[in-house]
Motif scaffolding. Structure first.
Motif, PDB file in Angstrom:
ATOM      1  N   SER A  27       0.730  -1.422   0.098  1.00  0.00           N
ATOM      2  CA  SER A  27       0.112  -0.072  -0.023  1.00  0.00           C
ATOM      3  C   SER A  27       0.856   1.209   0.021  1.00  0.00           C
ATOM      4  N   TRP A  28       2.133   1.016  -0.119  1.00  0.00           N
ATOM      5  CA  TRP A  28       3.154   2.130  -0.072  1.00  0.00           C
ATOM      6  C   TRP A  28       3.790   2.458  -1.349  1.00  0.00           C
ATOM      7  N   ASN A  63       0.990   6.083   1.799  1.00  0.00           N
ATOM      8  CA  ASN A  63       0.208   5.014   1.797  1.00  0.00           C
ATOM      9  C   ASN A  63      -1.229   5.351   1.083  1.00  0.00           C
TER      10      ASN A  63
END
Length: 172
Positions: A27-28, A63
């Motif tokens: 998610s980053w 993120n």
């Protein structure tokens, strides 16, 4: 009929399952220049001063919830921080850099060259209170030199300073 519907549903859902898992795991991503410019100050509050930043050196990760971890080089010539601090670090999500845990906040760091690599000293930006020290290890020969770069965890989970790097882990 029920078996056919179930088989059809599984056919469409099975390929999506690994994709959903992969998206939550990574998610980053690298923050864009616009995201960095919006979040990082042009003059960083460091102790009792507001030190100019070199925005072209800004780097960070963000993120999918908009939490940013980013840094930028400080222009310290003429300030009392000259020689003590070289970089400003904004943390909006917990991170551990080389065994030093960071909570959301603003930090600064500076470094000295040593035999084992760079000795990096981290401080709270507002107070100058020491936060920890780590040794940044040399990167392999041929690696591009960056004044500051925070790599996304999917590429290389490391904070790069010149030809040296510190590993990091995210704590979500």
């Amino acid at each position: 009929m029920k078996i056919t519907a179930l088989a059809l549903a599984l056919t469409f859902l099975a390929p999506a399952a690994p994709t959903i898992h992969a998206q939550s795991k990574s998610s980053w991503r690298a923050a864009t220049p616009a995201e960095l410019e919006t979040s990082l100050p042009a003059r960083a509050p460091v102790e009792k001063e507001r030190i100019e930043t070199e925005m072209r050196t800004a780097s960070g990760i963000i993120n999918n919830h908009g939490k940013l971890i980013a840094g930028v080089v400080l222009i310290t010539a003429g300030y009392s921080a000259d020689g003590k601090y070289s970089h400003y670090l904004l943390i909006q999500s917990p991170i551990t850099i080389a065994d030093i845990a960071f909570t959301p906040g603003s930090y600064v760091f500076g470094w000295q060259r040593g035999e084992a690599g760079l000795t990096v000293h981290f401080y709270d930006a507002a107070t100058g209170t020491p936060h920890g020290t780590a040794i940044a290890k040399p990167l392999p020969t041929g690696t591009r030199v960056e004044s500051f770069r925070l790599w996304p965890p999917s590429d290389r989970p490391q904070l790069q300073i010149g030809r040296f790097a510190l590993p990091y882990t995210l704590s979500e």
